[in-house]
Enzyme design. Structure first.
Site, PDB file in Angstrom:
ATOM      1  N   SER A   1     -35.061   3.188 -64.375  1.00 24.89           N
ATOM      2  CA  SER A   1     -33.692   3.648 -64.124  1.00 24.89           C
ATOM      3  C   SER A   1     -32.987   3.943 -65.450  1.00 24.89           C
ATOM      4  O   SER A   1     -31.831   4.356 -65.457  1.00 24.89           O
ATOM      5  CB  SER A   1     -32.907   2.597 -63.325  1.00 24.89           C
ATOM      6  OG  SER A   1     -32.945   1.337 -63.968  1.00 24.89           O
TER       7      SER A   1
ATOM      8  N   ASN B   1     -30.119  -9.442 -61.687  1.00 25.21           N
ATOM      9  CA  ASN B   1     -29.396  -9.215 -60.428  1.00 25.21           C
ATOM     10  C   ASN B   1     -27.889  -9.452 -60.566  1.00 25.21           C
ATOM     11  O   ASN B   1     -27.078  -8.655 -60.088  1.00 25.21           O
ATOM     12  CB  ASN B   1     -29.968 -10.097 -59.316  1.00 25.21           C
ATOM     13  CG  ASN B   1     -31.426  -9.775 -59.040  1.00 25.21           C
ATOM     14  OD1 ASN B   1     -31.960  -8.806 -59.583  1.00 25.21           O
ATOM     15  ND2 ASN B   1     -32.070 -10.581 -58.215  1.00 25.21           N
TER      16      ASN B   1
ATOM     17  N   THR C   1      -0.305  27.322 -38.316  1.00 25.01           N
ATOM     18  CA  THR C   1      -1.173  26.442 -37.532  1.00 25.01           C
ATOM     19  C   THR C   1      -2.203  27.371 -36.915  1.00 25.01           C
ATOM     20  O   THR C   1      -1.890  28.547 -36.638  1.00 25.01           O
ATOM     21  CB  THR C   1      -0.422  25.690 -36.407  1.00 25.01           C
ATOM     22  OG1 THR C   1       0.164  26.660 -35.537  1.00 25.01           O
ATOM     23  CG2 THR C   1       0.680  24.785 -36.960  1.00 25.01           C
ATOM     24  N   HIS C   2      -3.422  26.889 -36.752  1.00 25.58           N
ATOM     25  CA  HIS C   2      -4.527  27.735 -36.252  1.00 25.58           C
ATOM     26  C   HIS C   2      -4.732  28.957 -37.139  1.00 25.58           C
ATOM     27  O   HIS C   2      -5.239  29.974 -36.675  1.00 25.58           O
ATOM     28  CB  HIS C   2      -4.296  28.183 -34.802  1.00 25.58           C
ATOM     29  CG  HIS C   2      -3.885  27.082 -33.886  1.00 25.58           C
ATOM     30  ND1 HIS C   2      -4.782  26.355 -33.121  1.00 25.58           N
ATOM     31  CD2 HIS C   2      -2.663  26.541 -33.628  1.00 25.58           C
ATOM     32  CE1 HIS C   2      -4.139  25.438 -32.425  1.00 25.58           C
ATOM     33  NE2 HIS C   2      -2.849  25.516 -32.714  1.00 25.58           N
TER      34      HIS C   2
ATOM     35  N   SER D   1     -18.220  40.251 -60.657  1.00 25.28           N
ATOM     36  CA  SER D   1     -19.470  40.481 -59.951  1.00 25.28           C
ATOM     37  C   SER D   1     -20.376  41.307 -60.843  1.00 25.28           C
ATOM     38  O   SER D   1     -19.913  42.188 -61.563  1.00 25.28           O
ATOM     39  CB  SER D   1     -19.189  41.236 -58.648  1.00 25.28           C
ATOM     40  OG  SER D   1     -20.359  41.898 -58.215  1.00 25.28           O
TER      41      SER D   1
ATOM     42  N   LYS E   1     -14.470  43.251 -58.593  1.00 23.72           N
ATOM     43  CA  LYS E   1     -14.345  41.898 -58.059  1.00 23.72           C
ATOM     44  C   LYS E   1     -13.735  40.894 -59.035  1.00 23.72           C
ATOM     45  O   LYS E   1     -13.949  40.950 -60.235  1.00 23.72           O
ATOM     46  CB  LYS E   1     -15.721  41.359 -57.615  1.00 23.72           C
ATOM     47  CG  LYS E   1     -16.284  42.013 -56.385  1.00 23.72           C
ATOM     48  CD  LYS E   1     -15.428  41.857 -55.138  1.00 23.72           C
ATOM     49  CE  LYS E   1     -15.481  40.444 -54.579  1.00 23.72           C
ATOM     50  NZ  LYS E   1     -16.792  40.126 -54.015  1.00 23.72           N
TER      51      LYS E   1
ATOM     52  N   ASN F   1     -13.475  36.847 -58.491  1.00 22.94           N
ATOM     53  CA  ASN F   1     -13.820  35.828 -57.496  1.00 22.94           C
ATOM     54  C   ASN F   1     -13.286  34.436 -57.851  1.00 22.94           C
ATOM     55  O   ASN F   1     -13.327  34.040 -59.007  1.00 22.94           O
ATOM     56  CB  ASN F   1     -15.340  35.755 -57.336  1.00 22.94           C
ATOM     57  CG  ASN F   1     -15.924  37.056 -56.835  1.00 22.94           C
ATOM     58  OD1 ASN F   1     -15.288  37.757 -56.035  1.00 22.94           O
ATOM     59  ND2 ASN F   1     -17.103  37.407 -57.314  1.00 22.94           N
TER      60      ASN F   1
ATOM     61  N   GLU G   1     -14.255  27.787 -54.830  1.00 25.01           N
ATOM     62  CA  GLU G   1     -15.435  27.770 -53.948  1.00 25.01           C
ATOM     63  C   GLU G   1     -16.389  26.641 -54.324  1.00 25.01           C
ATOM     64  O   GLU G   1     -16.905  25.929 -53.461  1.00 25.01           O
ATOM     65  CB  GLU G   1     -16.172  29.110 -54.034  1.00 25.01           C
ATOM     66  CG  GLU G   1     -15.367  30.279 -53.504  1.00 25.01           C
ATOM     67  CD  GLU G   1     -16.009  31.589 -53.904  1.00 25.01           C
ATOM     68  OE1 GLU G   1     -16.899  32.048 -53.184  1.00 25.01           O
ATOM     69  OE2 GLU G   1     -15.642  32.154 -54.959  1.00 25.01           O
TER      70      GLU G   1
ATOM     71  N   TYR H   1     -30.948  -9.725 -53.131  1.00 19.41           N
ATOM     72  CA  TYR H   1     -31.245  -8.533 -53.925  1.00 19.41           C
ATOM     73  C   TYR H   1     -32.556  -7.921 -53.467  1.00 19.41           C
ATOM     74  O   TYR H   1     -33.530  -8.614 -53.220  1.00 19.41           O
ATOM     75  CB  TYR H   1     -31.338  -8.860 -55.429  1.00 19.41           C
ATOM     76  CG  TYR H   1     -31.664  -7.616 -56.244  1.00 19.41           C
ATOM     77  CD1 TYR H   1     -30.662  -6.753 -56.683  1.00 19.41           C
ATOM     78  CD2 TYR H   1     -32.993  -7.273 -56.520  1.00 19.41           C
ATOM     79  CE1 TYR H   1     -30.967  -5.592 -57.380  1.00 19.41           C
ATOM     80  CE2 TYR H   1     -33.302  -6.104 -57.217  1.00 19.41           C
ATOM     81  CZ  TYR H   1     -32.285  -5.266 -57.648  1.00 19.41           C
ATOM     82  OH  TYR H   1     -32.583  -4.118 -58.320  1.00 19.41           O
TER      83      TYR H   1
ATOM     84  N   GLN I   1     -31.274  -0.430 -56.624  1.00 22.31           N
ATOM     85  CA  GLN I   1     -31.249   0.436 -57.806  1.00 22.31           C
ATOM     86  C   GLN I   1     -30.831   1.865 -57.419  1.00 22.31           C
ATOM     87  O   GLN I   1     -30.365   2.626 -58.246  1.00 22.31           O
ATOM     88  CB  GLN I   1     -32.628   0.445 -58.468  1.00 22.31           C
ATOM     89  CG  GLN I   1     -32.688   1.220 -59.765  1.00 22.31           C
ATOM     90  CD  GLN I   1     -33.991   0.960 -60.502  1.00 22.31           C
ATOM     91  OE1 GLN I   1     -34.243  -0.155 -60.944  1.00 22.31           O
ATOM     92  NE2 GLN I   1     -34.831   1.978 -60.597  1.00 22.31           N
TER      93      GLN I   1
ATOM     94  N   LYS J   1     -27.048   3.695 -58.000  1.00 21.16           N
ATOM     95  CA  LYS J   1     -26.402   4.227 -59.196  1.00 21.16           C
ATOM     96  C   LYS J   1     -26.265   5.736 -59.234  1.00 21.16           C
ATOM     97  O   LYS J   1     -25.204   6.260 -59.588  1.00 21.16           O
ATOM     98  CB  LYS J   1     -27.135   3.731 -60.442  1.00 21.16           C
ATOM     99  CG  LYS J   1     -26.734   2.317 -60.779  1.00 21.16           C
ATOM    100  CD  LYS J   1     -27.626   1.706 -61.818  1.00 21.16           C
ATOM    101  CE  LYS J   1     -27.775   0.245 -61.525  1.00 21.16           C
ATOM    102  NZ  LYS J   1     -28.484  -0.034 -60.240  1.00 21.16           N
TER     103      LYS J   1
HETATM  104  N1  ARG Z   1     -32.550  -1.792 -62.527  1.00 17.49           N
HETATM  105  C1  ARG Z   1     -32.211  -2.754 -61.532  1.00 17.49           C
HETATM  106  C2  ARG Z   1     -31.103  -2.219 -60.635  1.00 17.49           C
HETATM  107  O1  ARG Z   1     -30.474  -1.317 -61.030  1.00 17.49           O
HETATM  108  C3  ARG Z   1     -31.711  -3.991 -62.200  1.00 17.49           C
HETATM  109  C4  ARG Z   1     -31.961  -5.243 -61.418  1.00 17.49           C
HETATM  110  C5  ARG Z   1     -33.411  -5.482 -61.291  1.00 17.49           C
HETATM  111  N2  ARG Z   1     -33.692  -6.726 -60.679  1.00 17.49           N
HETATM  112  C6  ARG Z   1     -34.892  -7.045 -60.252  1.00 17.49           C
HETATM  113  N3  ARG Z   1     -35.027  -8.194 -59.689  1.00 17.49           N
HETATM  114  N4  ARG Z   1     -35.900  -6.226 -60.313  1.00 17.49           N
HETATM  115  O2  ARG Z   1     -30.896  -2.705 -59.548  1.00 17.49           O
END
Ligand code: ARG
Length: 458
Positions: free
Chosen positions: A20, A107, A152-153, A274, A280, A282, A287, A314, A319, A322
């Protein structure tokens, strides 16, 4: 980091699949701040000496500088930001670095980092929302006399001030700020000390950590704390709904900029041409913003789906929280910034909006109200004006062109004063209830928002 138990390295494919670091590196400053506060607690608990703490602090500051400068060497083999920083620290300062992770798990560490990150991003997005609100209020002030048909509409309904229409969005964005501020209260709870799921036999001063990190409260259940991402879902929802509001505003801008409406002219700086049609111009910004609501909704659904069915506590699935979070935050900040800029540079074609509002049918309701004020029950008045309108449509005439006798053929209640109804300004002035678009109300609202937004810290 867990080599004790294992005889084989994870394969390259598994490392690539599970890393990650390519996206969670952005948590580095929060991770370091959290680690410093944790290290402080380890000193208090007698695990670290002051000298070790100082070495940790020096090492982490160096790492922070390198990451900020883009010179830090991130390793996919170290999976995420937490292990990249810890490994680099231990490599630099030796044994003290190896003590930092005492009584901590990734965690609770990642839960802390995301919460601190979300706190900052909520503040940044609220500031962006306020900038857009200011741009809308400014646009309203600049065009305070412009009238447009309210729809409206998507059919012409009744006349309103253009500023009243803009202020409707200011209200929506204010609710978005409120939702984010409310979510922030639940973000602002400190999870460190929850360990992997069951705390630690080495008890640290959690309240002290929270205080140093500016958290007013700490989590009360270690199992909940390491698996809770409700606050991420709340933020994603708040951003999805703000995206809905931006998308609706986008649709208005797209319509207003058409040759059919011609209510506004967008600056060349916020439009594109365009490659084929030379004429044009735009409204791509609007959009794109309308289109980006799709990813904002997708990110919310993505997270909710990730969370559903997770057994306690957990799970690595988490993960996956994110990328949707980062994407919605980046998307929203970019959309708000460019939209504020576009609204500031947009010109309103008051002539065109006035021409569109010079449609007597917009005042049909006002004629019914005229009869009501002369004791005709509203349902009856509605029918009389309905018949009057059908007569006008059939004969291709407008109300003001009819004679008094013609009016009286539909109701004896009409007298010469009915002709005073056909003035848009009079019609607007009569709309005095709180929230209604009389010019004096709208001026008051513009002033209220101007003061309110000026008072917010920039
Ligand atoms: N990269 C992990 C996450 O974003 C961090 C926590 C990992 N924990 C584990 N027990 N593998 O969730």
């Amino acid at each position: 980091m867990w080599k004790g138990r294992f005889q084989k390295e994870t394969t390259d494919r598994v490392q690539q699949y599970g890393e990650s670091i390519s996206y969670d590196w952005r948590l580095y400053a929060h991770d370091i701040r959290g680690s410093l506060s944790h290290a402080e607690a380890l000193v208090e608990a007698g695990i670290l000496t002051r000298a070790e703490f100082n070495a940790i602090r020096k090492g982490l500051r160096e790492i922070e500088k390198e990451i900020a400068a883009g010179t830090f060497d991130f390793k996919v083999t170290l999976e995420d930001i937490h292990m990249n920083i810890e490994a680099a620290l231990t490599q630099r300062i030796g044994p003290a670095g190896a003590k930092l992770h005492t009584a901590r798990s990734r965690n609770d560490q990642v839960a802390l980092d995301i919460r601190m990150y979300c706190r900052d991003e909520i503040d940044a997005i609220i500031a962006h929302l306020e900038t857009l609100q200011k741009a809308l209020v400014e646009c309203g002030l600049k065009n305070r006399n412009a009238v447009i048909p309210g729809y409206t509409h998507l059919q012409r309904g009744q006349p309103v001030l253009f500023a009243h229409h803009l202020l409707a969005y200011v209200e929506m964005f204010e609710r978005d700020c409120g939702r984010l501020a409310d979510a922030r209260r639940r973000v602002n709870v400190m999870p460190l000390g929850s360990g992997a799921l069951a705390g630690s036999t080495i008890a640290l001063d959690r309240l002290g950590i929270a205080k140093r990190l500016g958290f007013p409260a700490i989590t009360q259940n270690s199992m909940d704390a390491v698996s809770d991402r409700d606050f991420v879902a709340e933020i994603l929802f708040a951003l999805a709904l703000a995206g809905t509001h931006l998308s609706r505003l986008s649709e208005d801008v797209v319509l207003w900029a058409t040759a059919e409406f011609r209510f506004v002219t967008l600056s060349d700086a916020h439009t594109t041409g365009s490659s084929l049609m030379p004429q044009k111009k735009n409204p791509d910004v609007a959009e794109l913003t309308r289109g980006k609501s799709g990813r904002l909704y997708g990110n919310l659904v993505s997270l909710l789906t990730t969370l559903k069915g997770l057994p306690m506590t957990y799970n690595r699935d988490l993960q996956e929280d994110k990328e949707p979070l980062f994407d919605s935050i980046d998307t929203m900040k970019a959309a708000l910034a460019v939209f504020a800029e576009m609204m500031e540079a947009m010109t309103v074609n008051a002539g065109e909006t006035a021409a569109a509002t010079d449609d007597p049918y917009l005042l049909a309701t006002d004629i019914a109200d005229y009869l009501v004020k002369r004791k005709v029950p509203f349902r009856q008045a509605h029918e009389i004006v309905g018949k009057l309108t059908a007569h006008c449509v059939e004969n291709n005439r407008q109300y003001p062109e009819l004679s008094l006798d013609e009016f009286r053929a539909f109701s004896e209640t009409f007298d010469a004063s009915v002709f005073k109804v056909f003035d848009v300004r009079t019609a607007l002035r009569a709309r005095t209830a709180v929230g209604a678009p009389s010019p004096s109300n709208v001026a008051k609202q513009l002033g209220r928002w101007q003061r309110k937004l000026a008072a917010k810290k920039a």
